[in-house]
Design a protein around this motif. Structure first.
Motif, PDB file in Angstrom:
ATOM      1  N   THR A 101       0.805  -1.221   0.000  1.00  0.00           N
ATOM      2  CA  THR A 101       0.000   0.000   0.000  1.00  0.00           C
ATOM      3  C   THR A 101       0.842   1.277   0.000  1.00  0.00           C
ATOM      4  O   THR A 101       0.327   2.352  -0.263  1.00  0.00           O
ATOM      5  CB  THR A 101      -0.920   0.028   1.231  1.00  0.00           C
ATOM      6  OG1 THR A 101      -0.120   0.026   2.423  1.00  0.00           O
ATOM      7  CG2 THR A 101      -1.850  -1.172   1.235  1.00  0.00           C
ATOM      8  N   ARG A 102       2.132   1.126   0.344  1.00  0.00           N
ATOM      9  CA  ARG A 102       3.056   2.261   0.481  1.00  0.00           C
ATOM     10  C   ARG A 102       2.570   3.259   1.526  1.00  0.00           C
ATOM     11  O   ARG A 102       2.756   4.471   1.385  1.00  0.00           O
ATOM     12  CB  ARG A 102       3.257   2.955  -0.879  1.00  0.00           C
ATOM     13  CG  ARG A 102       3.862   2.056  -1.937  1.00  0.00           C
ATOM     14  CD  ARG A 102       4.062   2.787  -3.247  1.00  0.00           C
ATOM     15  NE  ARG A 102       4.620   1.906  -4.255  1.00  0.00           N
ATOM     16  CZ  ARG A 102       4.911   2.258  -5.516  1.00  0.00           C
ATOM     17  NH1 ARG A 102       4.664   3.518  -5.900  1.00  0.00           N
ATOM     18  NH2 ARG A 102       5.421   1.397  -6.355  1.00  0.00           N
ATOM     19  N   GLU A 103       1.940   2.724   2.559  1.00  0.00           N
ATOM     20  CA  GLU A 103       1.423   3.559   3.631  1.00  0.00           C
ATOM     21  C   GLU A 103       1.755   2.934   4.982  1.00  0.00           C
ATOM     22  O   GLU A 103       2.144   1.768   5.063  1.00  0.00           O
ATOM     23  CB  GLU A 103      -0.104   3.730   3.516  1.00  0.00           C
ATOM     24  CG  GLU A 103      -0.589   4.348   2.211  1.00  0.00           C
ATOM     25  CD  GLU A 103      -0.227   5.824   2.043  1.00  0.00           C
ATOM     26  OE1 GLU A 103       0.348   6.414   2.984  1.00  0.00           O
ATOM     27  OE2 GLU A 103      -0.539   6.379   0.977  1.00  0.00           O
ATOM     28  N   SER A 104       1.593   3.706   6.040  1.00  0.00           N
ATOM     29  CA  SER A 104       1.814   3.219   7.396  1.00  0.00           C
ATOM     30  C   SER A 104       0.690   2.279   7.808  1.00  0.00           C
ATOM     31  O   SER A 104      -0.461   2.428   7.388  1.00  0.00           O
ATOM     32  CB  SER A 104       1.865   4.389   8.378  1.00  0.00           C
ATOM     33  OG  SER A 104       2.883   5.293   8.035  1.00  0.00           O
ATOM     34  N   CYS A 105       1.022   1.316   8.657  1.00  0.00           N
ATOM     35  CA  CYS A 105      -0.007   0.444   9.203  1.00  0.00           C
ATOM     36  C   CYS A 105       0.264   0.192  10.681  1.00  0.00           C
ATOM     37  O   CYS A 105       1.407   0.282  11.139  1.00  0.00           O
ATOM     38  CB  CYS A 105      -0.117  -0.870   8.431  1.00  0.00           C
ATOM     39  SG  CYS A 105       1.378  -1.868   8.408  1.00  0.00           S
ATOM     40  N   ALA A 208      -9.486  -2.970   9.778  1.00  0.00           N
ATOM     41  CA  ALA A 208     -10.198  -4.244   9.751  1.00  0.00           C
ATOM     42  C   ALA A 208      -9.926  -4.991  11.051  1.00  0.00           C
ATOM     43  O   ALA A 208      -8.886  -4.786  11.683  1.00  0.00           O
ATOM     44  CB  ALA A 208      -9.746  -5.088   8.559  1.00  0.00           C
ATOM     45  N   PRO A 209     -10.843  -5.850  11.465  1.00  0.00           N
ATOM     46  CA  PRO A 209     -10.675  -6.558  12.740  1.00  0.00           C
ATOM     47  C   PRO A 209      -9.755  -7.770  12.638  1.00  0.00           C
ATOM     48  O   PRO A 209      -9.641  -8.401  11.583  1.00  0.00           O
ATOM     49  CB  PRO A 209     -12.101  -6.991  13.083  1.00  0.00           C
ATOM     50  CG  PRO A 209     -12.757  -7.157  11.751  1.00  0.00           C
ATOM     51  CD  PRO A 209     -12.167  -6.106  10.854  1.00  0.00           C
ATOM     52  N   ILE A 210      -9.105  -8.077  13.751  1.00  0.00           N
ATOM     53  CA  ILE A 210      -8.383  -9.325  13.944  1.00  0.00           C
ATOM     54  C   ILE A 210      -9.188 -10.127  14.957  1.00  0.00           C
ATOM     55  O   ILE A 210      -9.491  -9.636  16.043  1.00  0.00           O
ATOM     56  CB  ILE A 210      -6.956  -9.079  14.463  1.00  0.00           C
ATOM     57  CG1 ILE A 210      -6.145  -8.296  13.421  1.00  0.00           C
ATOM     58  CG2 ILE A 210      -6.262 -10.387  14.814  1.00  0.00           C
ATOM     59  CD1 ILE A 210      -4.791  -7.826  13.928  1.00  0.00           C
ATOM     60  N   HIS A 211      -9.558 -11.362  14.595  1.00  0.00           N
ATOM     61  CA  HIS A 211     -10.432 -12.179  15.429  1.00  0.00           C
ATOM     62  C   HIS A 211      -9.663 -13.294  16.135  1.00  0.00           C
ATOM     63  O   HIS A 211      -8.574 -13.684  15.702  1.00  0.00           O
ATOM     64  CB  HIS A 211     -11.535 -12.828  14.585  1.00  0.00           C
ATOM     65  CG  HIS A 211     -12.459 -11.859  13.929  1.00  0.00           C
ATOM     66  ND1 HIS A 211     -12.222 -11.324  12.675  1.00  0.00           N
ATOM     67  CD2 HIS A 211     -13.634 -11.319  14.351  1.00  0.00           C
ATOM     68  CE1 HIS A 211     -13.218 -10.507  12.350  1.00  0.00           C
ATOM     69  NE2 HIS A 211     -14.084 -10.484  13.348  1.00  0.00           N
ATOM     70  N   ILE A 218     -10.385  -9.105  18.782  1.00  0.00           N
ATOM     71  CA  ILE A 218      -9.417  -8.885  19.861  1.00  0.00           C
ATOM     72  C   ILE A 218      -8.432  -7.761  19.547  1.00  0.00           C
ATOM     73  O   ILE A 218      -7.741  -7.278  20.442  1.00  0.00           O
ATOM     74  CB  ILE A 218      -8.624 -10.156  20.177  1.00  0.00           C
ATOM     75  CG1 ILE A 218      -7.843 -10.627  18.938  1.00  0.00           C
ATOM     76  CG2 ILE A 218      -9.546 -11.247  20.702  1.00  0.00           C
ATOM     77  CD1 ILE A 218      -6.762 -11.617  19.246  1.00  0.00           C
ATOM     78  N   ALA A 219      -8.348  -7.357  18.282  1.00  0.00           N
ATOM     79  CA  ALA A 219      -7.439  -6.288  17.885  1.00  0.00           C
ATOM     80  C   ALA A 219      -7.905  -5.752  16.542  1.00  0.00           C
ATOM     81  O   ALA A 219      -8.817  -6.302  15.914  1.00  0.00           O
ATOM     82  CB  ALA A 219      -5.999  -6.795  17.799  1.00  0.00           C
ATOM     83  N   ALA A 220      -7.296  -4.664  16.112  1.00  0.00           N
ATOM     84  CA  ALA A 220      -7.627  -4.076  14.812  1.00  0.00           C
ATOM     85  C   ALA A 220      -6.340  -3.703  14.092  1.00  0.00           C
ATOM     86  O   ALA A 220      -5.347  -3.319  14.723  1.00  0.00           O
ATOM     87  CB  ALA A 220      -8.512  -2.847  14.981  1.00  0.00           C
ATOM     88  N   LEU A 221      -6.373  -3.820  12.784  1.00  0.00           N
ATOM     89  CA  LEU A 221      -5.244  -3.481  11.915  1.00  0.00           C
ATOM     90  C   LEU A 221      -5.689  -2.367  10.990  1.00  0.00           C
ATOM     91  O   LEU A 221      -6.777  -2.437  10.414  1.00  0.00           O
ATOM     92  CB  LEU A 221      -4.826  -4.706  11.101  1.00  0.00           C
ATOM     93  CG  LEU A 221      -3.790  -4.513   9.997  1.00  0.00           C
ATOM     94  CD1 LEU A 221      -2.413  -4.187  10.592  1.00  0.00           C
ATOM     95  CD2 LEU A 221      -3.710  -5.774   9.129  1.00  0.00           C
ATOM     96  N   ASN A 222      -4.866  -1.311  10.858  1.00  0.00           N
ATOM     97  CA  ASN A 222      -5.273  -0.226   9.965  1.00  0.00           C
ATOM     98  C   ASN A 222      -4.158   0.191   9.024  1.00  0.00           C
ATOM     99  O   ASN A 222      -2.994  -0.163   9.197  1.00  0.00           O
ATOM    100  CB  ASN A 222      -5.794   0.975  10.759  1.00  0.00           C
ATOM    101  CG  ASN A 222      -4.685   1.948  11.159  1.00  0.00           C
ATOM    102  OD1 ASN A 222      -3.518   1.595  11.257  1.00  0.00           O
ATOM    103  ND2 ASN A 222      -5.062   3.180  11.414  1.00  0.00           N
TER     104      ASN A 222
END
Length: 260
Positions: A101-105, A208-211, A218-222
């Motif tokens: 994506t060439r972006e921060s996550c 998006a969610p991490i299940h 339980i966590a989220a990734l952006n």
């Protein structure tokens, strides 16, 4: 009973307190004192002392004769999640996502009323606030926060929104409880959340969610991008598929490690 019982190190009161917390579930979100006592196998008097102690500590609330857990219980889960070294496990998938994506996550967990960063792969700095592992941001104006809030049971979400004093961080920030509830409901239905300059002008992010293995968030990734090089449409079309793939890969990796 654990072996510590025979050595005098076993705390039966702690065991019973944890058992009371575990008595609540998606099928039993509120229980009477008698129901708790029956589920745990303790006397009503003992159940009452434990419930009142948990209520005073903020882990339980009462409504007439029924008791239910509060979002503060999530702090216990945060202690577990922080021990997983999620950043190390998720690192390769986040690096790949950032390259695509060439972006921060980033990855964050929920510790109401905030999200807490547990991993981050930055590119160029696009925010005025420095973010690293352990950094906290309010949940309501962030994409990861909305994904995590969408994973809460309805009663816990209502408690959070009822107590929230949302501030307009920019002229785009959603602050009204009904409007926030609508955006969180949309995140729950869509399986992702997109925030357009609500936390900071010039910043867009999608999460998006991490299940876990039982389907609980339980966590989220952006992925975060500057508004000058992104649009909401481009984030959904070009970034979201890679984001959801990475979130699924991290979930699988956690499951295979036996953490979830």
């Amino acid at each position: 009973m654990p072996g510590g019982a025979s050595t005098g190190t076993f705390l039966q009161g702690l065991e019973r307190g944890l058992a009371v917390i575990r008595a609540f579930s998606a099928e039993a979100r509120s229980l009477t004192l008698s129901e708790v006592a029956r589920a745990v196998g303790i006397t009503p008097a003992t159940a009452r002392r434990i419930l009142l102690t948990l209520e005073e500590l903020g882990y339980v609330r009462s409504d007439n004769r029924r008791f239910s857990l509060t979002p503060r219980v999530l702090a216990l889960g945060w202690a577990y999640l922080s021990s997983l070294d999620l950043g190390e496990l998720a690192g390769p998938f986040m690096e790949e996502l950032s390259a695509k994506t060439r972006e921060s996550c980033s990855i964050a967990t929920l510790d109401l009323p905030d999200i807490v960063y547990v991993a981050r792969v930055p590119t160029s700095r696009i925010m005025t606030v420095a973010l690293g592992v352990g950094a906290r941001l309010p949940a309501y104006p962030t994409s990861m926060g909305r994904v995590l809030l969408a994973g809460l049971p309805d009663d816990e979400l209502t408690t959070y929104l009822d107590s929230l004093e949302a501030e307009p961080l920019t002229d785009r920030t959603t602050t009204a409880p009904d409007d926030l509830r609508a955006t969180i409901a949309k995140a729950r239905a869509d399986g992702y959340a997109l925030v357009d300059q609500e936390l900071e002008l010039g910043l867009r992010s999608i999460a998006a969610p991490i299940h876990n293995s039982r389907g609980r968030v339980i966590a989220a990734l952006n992925v975060s991008a500057h508004a000058s090089r992104s649009t909401p449409t481009s984030l959904c079309k070009d970034v979201l598929p890679h984001l959801q793939e990475a979130a699924a890969q991290i979930t699988t990796a956690l499951t295979h490690r036996g953490h979830l």
